[in-house]
Design a protein around this motif. Sequence first.
Motif, PDB file in Angstrom:
ATOM      1  N   LEU A 254     -12.386 -15.991   2.758  1.00  0.00           N
ATOM      2  CA  LEU A 254     -10.975 -15.895   2.537  1.00  0.00           C
ATOM      3  C   LEU A 254     -10.476 -15.227   3.473  1.00  0.00           C
ATOM      4  O   LEU A 254      -9.482 -15.812   4.398  1.00  0.00           O
ATOM      5  N   SER A 255     -11.180 -14.038   4.240  1.00  0.00           N
ATOM      6  CA  SER A 255     -10.386 -13.331   5.269  1.00  0.00           C
ATOM      7  C   SER A 255     -11.421 -12.239   5.864  1.00  0.00           C
ATOM      8  O   SER A 255     -12.482 -11.796   5.013  1.00  0.00           O
ATOM      9  N   GLU A 256     -11.314 -11.986   7.164  1.00  0.00           N
ATOM     10  CA  GLU A 256     -12.341 -11.077   7.841  1.00  0.00           C
ATOM     11  C   GLU A 256     -11.771  -9.930   8.586  1.00  0.00           C
ATOM     12  O   GLU A 256     -12.266  -9.248   9.180  1.00  0.00           O
ATOM     13  N   ARG A 257     -10.430  -9.898   8.609  1.00  0.00           N
ATOM     14  CA  ARG A 257      -9.605  -8.908   9.384  1.00  0.00           C
ATOM     15  C   ARG A 257      -9.442  -7.853   8.718  1.00  0.00           C
ATOM     16  O   ARG A 257      -8.313  -7.188   8.387  1.00  0.00           O
ATOM     17  N   ILE A 258     -10.607  -6.982   8.350  1.00  0.00           N
ATOM     18  CA  ILE A 258     -10.471  -6.054   7.451  1.00  0.00           C
ATOM     19  C   ILE A 258     -11.633  -4.890   7.980  1.00  0.00           C
ATOM     20  O   ILE A 258     -12.768  -5.481   8.685  1.00  0.00           O
ATOM     21  N   VAL A 259     -11.666  -3.485   7.408  1.00  0.00           N
ATOM     22  CA  VAL A 259     -12.664  -2.716   7.978  1.00  0.00           C
ATOM     23  C   VAL A 259     -13.658  -2.625   6.962  1.00  0.00           C
ATOM     24  O   VAL A 259     -14.791  -2.694   6.900  1.00  0.00           O
TER      25      VAL A 259
ATOM     26  N   ASP B 136      -8.339  -0.595   2.030  1.00  0.00           N
ATOM     27  CA  ASP B 136      -9.099  -0.755   3.216  1.00  0.00           C
ATOM     28  C   ASP B 136      -9.574   0.666   3.751  1.00  0.00           C
ATOM     29  O   ASP B 136      -8.945   1.274   4.460  1.00  0.00           O
ATOM     30  N   VAL B 137     -10.641   1.084   3.128  1.00  0.00           N
ATOM     31  CA  VAL B 137     -10.772   2.499   3.076  1.00  0.00           C
ATOM     32  C   VAL B 137     -10.843   3.163   4.442  1.00  0.00           C
ATOM     33  O   VAL B 137     -10.238   4.171   4.517  1.00  0.00           O
ATOM     34  N   HIS B 138     -11.652   2.373   5.138  1.00  0.00           N
ATOM     35  CA  HIS B 138     -12.025   3.208   6.464  1.00  0.00           C
ATOM     36  C   HIS B 138     -10.729   2.952   7.570  1.00  0.00           C
ATOM     37  O   HIS B 138     -11.084   3.405   8.640  1.00  0.00           O
TER      38      HIS B 138
ATOM     39  N   HIS C 298      -1.953  -8.369   5.154  1.00  0.00           N
ATOM     40  CA  HIS C 298      -0.690  -7.550   5.353  1.00  0.00           C
ATOM     41  C   HIS C 298      -1.230  -6.028   4.934  1.00  0.00           C
ATOM     42  O   HIS C 298      -1.761  -5.955   3.875  1.00  0.00           O
ATOM     43  N   THR C 299      -0.580  -5.201   5.728  1.00  0.00           N
ATOM     44  CA  THR C 299      -0.622  -3.720   5.347  1.00  0.00           C
ATOM     45  C   THR C 299       0.520  -3.239   4.546  1.00  0.00           C
ATOM     46  O   THR C 299       1.590  -3.801   4.955  1.00  0.00           O
TER      47      THR C 299
ATOM     48  N   ARG D 114      -6.881   9.070   2.719  1.00  0.00           N
ATOM     49  CA  ARG D 114      -7.980   7.675   2.385  1.00  0.00           C
ATOM     50  C   ARG D 114      -7.916   7.215   1.080  1.00  0.00           C
ATOM     51  O   ARG D 114      -8.364   7.826   0.007  1.00  0.00           O
ATOM     52  N   PRO D 115      -7.309   5.963   0.970  1.00  0.00           N
ATOM     53  CA  PRO D 115      -7.376   5.108  -0.295  1.00  0.00           C
ATOM     54  C   PRO D 115      -8.816   5.071  -0.837  1.00  0.00           C
ATOM     55  O   PRO D 115      -9.599   4.407  -0.298  1.00  0.00           O
ATOM     56  N   ALA D 116      -8.928   5.221  -2.225  1.00  0.00           N
ATOM     57  CA  ALA D 116     -10.146   4.881  -2.980  1.00  0.00           C
ATOM     58  C   ALA D 116      -9.607   3.705  -4.084  1.00  0.00           C
ATOM     59  O   ALA D 116      -9.107   2.761  -3.888  1.00  0.00           O
ATOM     60  N   GLY D 117      -9.623   4.327  -5.425  1.00  0.00           N
ATOM     61  CA  GLY D 117      -9.167   3.428  -6.352  1.00  0.00           C
ATOM     62  C   GLY D 117      -7.851   2.965  -6.483  1.00  0.00           C
ATOM     63  O   GLY D 117      -7.000   3.793  -5.998  1.00  0.00           O
TER      64      GLY D 117
END
Length: 292
Positions: A15-20, A36-38, A52-53, A60-63
């Motif tokens: 679906l997508s790969e522009r993610i960390v 996108d944790v890191h 989209h951001t 640092r977002p988690a749950g």
Amino acid sequence: MSGARPAAGPAPLRLSERIVYPESPRWRDGELWFSDVHDYAVKRVTADGFVHTVVRVPSRPAGLGFLPDGRLLIAGALDRCLWTWDGDTLALVADLSDMTRGLLNDMVVDGAGRAFVGDTGFNLMAGEQPRPGQVILAVEDPGTRAFRARVVTRDVVFPNGAAVSPDGRAYWVAETAAHRVSRFRVTADGDLVARRTVAELPDMPDGLCLDETGALWVALLRRGEFRRVGADGTTTDIVSADGRLAVACTLGGHDRRTLYLCSAATTMADLARGVSSGLIHTMTAASGAGWP
């Protein structure tokens, strides 16, 4: 794991790969939301794979989870606080640092708006000595919008991905460092009781989700595969992450039959430095149930 087999049907589609590093995927309003944790951000991805951001989260977002009024609830890993995002403002709503032993991790918010937040017990990436974690329940007072929080179970070994049944009476959690998934009964007050082991696994379970049959899809992190584990603990299907870390999964789409698979091309050493290349794949599966 007798009878386990590769999942039938076509291979998962990218679906997508522009993610960390994608964690805590949640389906909402026709899009997949995730931490996108890191990259220290909550993001969402459309059906055509455009990312989209949504909001930057310095702690640092988690749950993630959605409250009954539609606000997004975010667990901040490093500051050990809960935040809400209403589409305009990132607001601090609960400081859990005094009761947290490690870092805030994954979280599930059920249909009543109860947030079950995992406390890892120690900081793995900082090299701290392992110690038991716990699950914290946070509930918002609808009148004052103040959150009340308390520990509802202790001695959980690095709580991670979690799910709640459609009736709100059962809670599953991946105990990552113990290589198992445990199930609890949820009392009317939100306490977690009558714990039992659902599945002993050959590697570290990370994110998980529940389907309509009572089976769980579980991401086995370092083994690099997603397993469907039946209610009896038997693995029925395996989907490979093709050499990547298997991070998290959820069921969404208009009929909740789209299984979203989050993975990352990285190593544990690189991840400690924030070096990672994340991907999200999709495939068709049995419909999702409960939360997330």
